[in-house]
Write an enzyme that holds these catalytic residues in place. Structure first.
Site, PDB file in Angstrom:
ATOM      1  N   CYS A   1      -4.240  -1.389  -2.258  1.00 20.31           N
ATOM      2  CA  CYS A   1      -4.403   0.050  -2.429  1.00 20.31           C
ATOM      3  C   CYS A   1      -5.225   0.232  -3.698  1.00 20.31           C
ATOM      4  O   CYS A   1      -4.840  -0.262  -4.764  1.00 20.31           O
ATOM      5  CB  CYS A   1      -3.024   0.702  -2.582  1.00 20.31           C
ATOM      6  SG  CYS A   1      -3.076   2.444  -3.015  1.00 20.31           S
ATOM      7  N   ASN A   2      -6.356   0.917  -3.562  1.00 18.21           N
ATOM      8  CA  ASN A   2      -7.217   1.107  -4.735  1.00 18.21           C
ATOM      9  C   ASN A   2      -6.559   1.991  -5.779  1.00 18.21           C
ATOM     10  O   ASN A   2      -6.708   1.767  -6.973  1.00 18.21           O
ATOM     11  CB  ASN A   2      -8.541   1.739  -4.305  1.00 18.21           C
ATOM     12  CG  ASN A   2      -9.415   0.749  -3.573  1.00 18.21           C
ATOM     13  OD1 ASN A   2     -10.218   0.077  -4.179  1.00 18.21           O
ATOM     14  ND2 ASN A   2      -9.229   0.631  -2.269  1.00 18.21           N
ATOM     15  N   THR A   3      -5.844   3.020  -5.308  1.00 17.66           N
ATOM     16  CA  THR A   3      -5.229   3.946  -6.251  1.00 17.66           C
ATOM     17  C   THR A   3      -4.195   3.211  -7.095  1.00 17.66           C
ATOM     18  O   THR A   3      -4.149   3.361  -8.326  1.00 17.66           O
ATOM     19  CB  THR A   3      -4.584   5.114  -5.471  1.00 17.66           C
ATOM     20  OG1 THR A   3      -5.560   5.632  -4.557  1.00 17.66           O
ATOM     21  CG2 THR A   3      -4.125   6.207  -6.398  1.00 17.66           C
TER      22      THR A   3
ATOM     23  N   GLU B   1      -3.912   9.716   7.764  1.00 15.55           N
ATOM     24  CA  GLU B   1      -2.460   9.510   7.898  1.00 15.55           C
ATOM     25  C   GLU B   1      -1.894  10.394   9.012  1.00 15.55           C
ATOM     26  O   GLU B   1      -0.866  10.083   9.597  1.00 15.55           O
ATOM     27  CB  GLU B   1      -1.744   9.812   6.576  1.00 15.55           C
ATOM     28  CG  GLU B   1      -2.091   8.821   5.464  1.00 15.55           C
ATOM     29  CD  GLU B   1      -1.075   7.695   5.292  1.00 15.55           C
ATOM     30  OE1 GLU B   1       0.128   7.967   5.404  1.00 15.55           O
ATOM     31  OE2 GLU B   1      -1.500   6.546   5.047  1.00 15.55           O
TER      32      GLU B   1
ATOM     33  N   CYS C   1     -11.276   2.806  -0.751  1.00 13.07           N
ATOM     34  CA  CYS C   1      -9.932   3.235  -0.385  1.00 13.07           C
ATOM     35  C   CYS C   1      -9.633   2.505   0.917  1.00 13.07           C
ATOM     36  O   CYS C   1     -10.459   2.518   1.841  1.00 13.07           O
ATOM     37  CB  CYS C   1      -9.874   4.746  -0.175  1.00 13.07           C
ATOM     38  SG  CYS C   1      -8.304   5.287   0.534  1.00 13.07           S
ATOM     39  N   THR C   2      -8.475   1.868   0.973  1.00 14.19           N
ATOM     40  CA  THR C   2      -8.211   0.996   2.123  1.00 14.19           C
ATOM     41  C   THR C   2      -7.979   1.780   3.416  1.00 14.19           C
ATOM     42  O   THR C   2      -7.925   1.191   4.489  1.00 14.19           O
ATOM     43  CB  THR C   2      -7.016   0.067   1.822  1.00 14.19           C
ATOM     44  OG1 THR C   2      -5.897   0.844   1.391  1.00 14.19           O
ATOM     45  CG2 THR C   2      -7.388  -0.928   0.751  1.00 14.19           C
ATOM     46  N   HIS C   3      -7.869   3.099   3.314  1.00 13.39           N
ATOM     47  CA  HIS C   3      -7.775   3.920   4.524  1.00 13.39           C
ATOM     48  C   HIS C   3      -9.138   4.178   5.174  1.00 13.39           C
ATOM     49  O   HIS C   3      -9.225   4.428   6.373  1.00 13.39           O
ATOM     50  CB  HIS C   3      -7.174   5.287   4.204  1.00 13.39           C
ATOM     51  CG  HIS C   3      -5.701   5.291   4.001  1.00 13.39           C
ATOM     52  ND1 HIS C   3      -5.083   4.643   2.968  1.00 13.39           N
ATOM     53  CD2 HIS C   3      -4.706   5.887   4.703  1.00 13.39           C
ATOM     54  CE1 HIS C   3      -3.782   4.846   3.044  1.00 13.39           C
ATOM     55  NE2 HIS C   3      -3.521   5.600   4.083  1.00 13.39           N
TER      56      HIS C   3
ATOM     57  N   TYR D   1      -0.784   8.616  -2.419  1.00 15.73           N
ATOM     58  CA  TYR D   1      -0.735   8.449  -3.863  1.00 15.73           C
ATOM     59  C   TYR D   1      -1.957   9.059  -4.553  1.00 15.73           C
ATOM     60  O   TYR D   1      -1.970   9.247  -5.758  1.00 15.73           O
ATOM     61  CB  TYR D   1      -0.746   6.957  -4.218  1.00 15.73           C
ATOM     62  CG  TYR D   1       0.561   6.200  -4.103  1.00 15.73           C
ATOM     63  CD1 TYR D   1       1.675   6.727  -3.466  1.00 15.73           C
ATOM     64  CD2 TYR D   1       0.658   4.920  -4.651  1.00 15.73           C
ATOM     65  CE1 TYR D   1       2.853   5.986  -3.370  1.00 15.73           C
ATOM     66  CE2 TYR D   1       1.833   4.188  -4.570  1.00 15.73           C
ATOM     67  CZ  TYR D   1       2.927   4.717  -3.924  1.00 15.73           C
ATOM     68  OH  TYR D   1       4.079   3.980  -3.841  1.00 15.73           O
ATOM     69  N   GLY D   2      -3.011   9.301  -3.768  1.00 16.06           N
ATOM     70  CA  GLY D   2      -4.344   9.574  -4.319  1.00 16.06           C
ATOM     71  C   GLY D   2      -4.440  10.697  -5.332  1.00 16.06           C
ATOM     72  O   GLY D   2      -5.250  10.635  -6.251  1.00 16.06           O
TER      73      GLY D   2
ATOM     74  N   ASP E   1       0.859  -1.192   0.000  1.00 12.59           N
ATOM     75  CA  ASP E   1       0.000   0.000   0.000  1.00 12.59           C
ATOM     76  C   ASP E   1       0.889   1.234   0.000  1.00 12.59           C
ATOM     77  O   ASP E   1       2.061   1.168   0.366  1.00 12.59           O
ATOM     78  CB  ASP E   1      -0.919   0.026   1.235  1.00 12.59           C
ATOM     79  CG  ASP E   1      -1.842   1.256   1.229  1.00 12.59           C
ATOM     80  OD1 ASP E   1      -2.496   1.501   0.198  1.00 12.59           O
ATOM     81  OD2 ASP E   1      -1.886   1.987   2.232  1.00 12.59           O
ATOM     82  N   SER E   2       0.300   2.360  -0.394  1.00 11.97           N
ATOM     83  CA  SER E   2       1.051   3.615  -0.358  1.00 11.97           C
ATOM     84  C   SER E   2       1.470   3.961   1.074  1.00 11.97           C
ATOM     85  O   SER E   2       2.446   4.679   1.273  1.00 11.97           O
ATOM     86  CB  SER E   2       0.191   4.742  -0.927  1.00 11.97           C
ATOM     87  OG  SER E   2      -1.003   4.843  -0.171  1.00 11.97           O
TER      88      SER E   2
HETATM   89  N1  DGL Z   1      -4.975   3.404   0.468  1.00  9.64           N
HETATM   90  C1  DGL Z   1      -5.059   3.965  -0.833  1.00  9.64           C
HETATM   91  C2  DGL Z   1      -6.275   3.483  -1.601  1.00  9.64           C
HETATM   92  O1  DGL Z   1      -6.834   2.448  -1.276  1.00  9.64           O
HETATM   93  C3  DGL Z   1      -4.970   5.446  -0.996  1.00  9.64           C
HETATM   94  C4  DGL Z   1      -4.091   6.199  -0.146  1.00  9.64           C
HETATM   95  C5  DGL Z   1      -3.342   7.240  -0.887  1.00  9.64           C
HETATM   96  O2  DGL Z   1      -3.924   8.213  -1.392  1.00  9.64           O
HETATM   97  O3  DGL Z   1      -2.128   7.043  -0.954  1.00  9.64           O
HETATM   98  O4  DGL Z   1      -6.656   4.123  -2.562  1.00  9.64           O
END
Ligand code: DGL
Length: 277
Positions: free
Chosen positions: A76-78, A161, A195-197, A45-46, A13-14
C-alpha cells in the site's frame, strides 16, 4: 543456538489493492507462503492523517508478526509513505528487532527512470501519498535529473472499492484527474500507478496518455525487488516458509471480501475474519 521458526511472508494493504501485488509475488515466487491482510473495515486510508495511517498500519504489522510472519510487505503506497519509516526506525527495534518491514515506494522509484525518454514522469496516487512527497524525494535520490509531476486522485479508490471502476460513471473521474496531470506538462511519457488499487483503472487511464507513453503498475516491480532482497538476505530467506500456501484475512466482512477480491486477485479466494480490538 535456537533455530528461528519459519513463517509466511505478510502482505498488507488498507483493503483490496495489495492483492494486485500479492498476485505478482505469488507468480514470481510461488514457493513461499503468504498471509494477506486487508484492513477493509478502516479503508480507504488515502485521505487519513499521518498519525491514523501509522497507528492502523502498525497494528496490522504487529498482527502479522503475531501470526509468525518474519517479513511484512506494505503493499500500500499510502501506508508505505506515511508509516514505513517510523515503523522501521522506531518500532521494529522495540517490537521485533529480527523481523523486517518493506514498502512499495523504494522498489518503484529505483526503476522509474529507466522507462522515460523525455525525463518527465507522472505520479498518480492518493492524496496522502502525494502530500507526503515520498515519490519526488525518493526519485531524486536515484534519478536527480527527472522532473516529477504528481496528481492526487482521491475518488479513484472509493470507485474501485465500490466496484464502480468498470462502469461509465468512472470515466468522468478518470478524465478529471488525467486532465489535471496533463495540464502540468505536455512532455510526460511515463506514468506510475502509485496506488495498488489503480491497475484496475489501467485501460481507462491509458486513453488519456499520448501514444508511446508507458503506464507502470507496481506488482511486477515489487516482485522482482522481493526476489532480489531475499537473494541478498539469506538470513531472512531461510526464515520464510515454503509450502506455496496463501491465506487471506480481512478486518471486515469475509463475504464482501470473497465476492470482491477476485477482481483484484484474478481468482476466487476464501478469507478469514480478523476482529479489530
Ligand atoms: N492501496 C492504497 C495505496 O496503494 C490506497 C488505498 C487507500 O486509500 O486506502 O495507496
Amino acid at each position: 543456538m535456537a533455530i528461528a521458526q519459519r513463517g509466511p511472508i505478510g502482505v498488507f494493504d488498507s483493503g483490496y489493492g495489495g492483492l494486485t501485488v500479492l498476485k505478482e509475488l505469488a507468480n514470481r515466487l510461488p514457493q513461499y507462503d503468504y498471509t494477506y491482510l486487508g484492513d477493509n473495515a478502516r479503508a480507504p486510508y488515502g485521505n487519513r492523517s499521518f498519525d491514523t495511517v501509522y497507528r492502523y498500519t502498525l497494528q496490522c504489522v504487529e498482527w502479522l508478526f503475531g501470526l509468525g510472519c518474519p517479513l511484512v510487505i506494505l503493499a500500500c503506497n499510502t501506508a508505505s509513505a506515511k508509516a514505513l519509516r517510523t515503523i522501521q526506525q522506531n518500532d521494529l527495534p522495540r517490537i521485533a528487532p529480527d523481523n523486517r518491514v518493506l514498502g512499495v515506494i523504494r522498489p518503484t522509484t529505483e526503476m522509474v527512470g529507466n522507462y522515460t525518454h523525455t525525463g518527465n514522469v507522472g505520479i498518480l496516487a492518493t492524496r496522502g501519498t502525494v502530500l507526503s512527497e515520498s515519490y519526488p524525494i525518493e526519485i531524486a535520490k536515484f534519478f536527480p535529473e527527472l522532473r516529477v509531476y504528481q496528481q492526487a486522485c482521491p475518488l479513484w479508490v472509493p470507485l474501485i472499492e465500490n466496484n464502480e471502476h468498470d462502469k461509465p460513471g468512472a470515466d468522468y473521474f478518470v478524465k478529471e484527474y488525467m486532465d489535471l496531470l496533463n495540464q502540468q506538462s505536455r512532455d510526460i511519457d511515463t506514468v506510475l500507478l502509485a496506488c495498488t488499487h489503480y491497475p484496475l483503472l489501467k485501460d481507462k487511464i491509458a486513453r488519456y496518455l499520448p501514444p508511446g507513453s508507458r503506464l507502470i503498475s507496481q506488482g511486477e516491480i515489487v516482485a522482482t525487488s522481493l526476489a532480489d532482497y531475499l537473494h541478498r538476505h539469506p538470513e531472512m530467506e531461510t526464515r520464510c516458509s515454503r509450502n506455496g500456501q496463501i491465506l487471506f484475512y480481512t478486518t471486515d466482512s469475509t463475504e464482501d471480501f470473497n465476492n470482491h477480491a477476485s477482481t483484484f486477485y484474478g481468482k476466487e479466494l476464501q478469507s478469514t475474519h480478523l476482529p479489530l480490538n
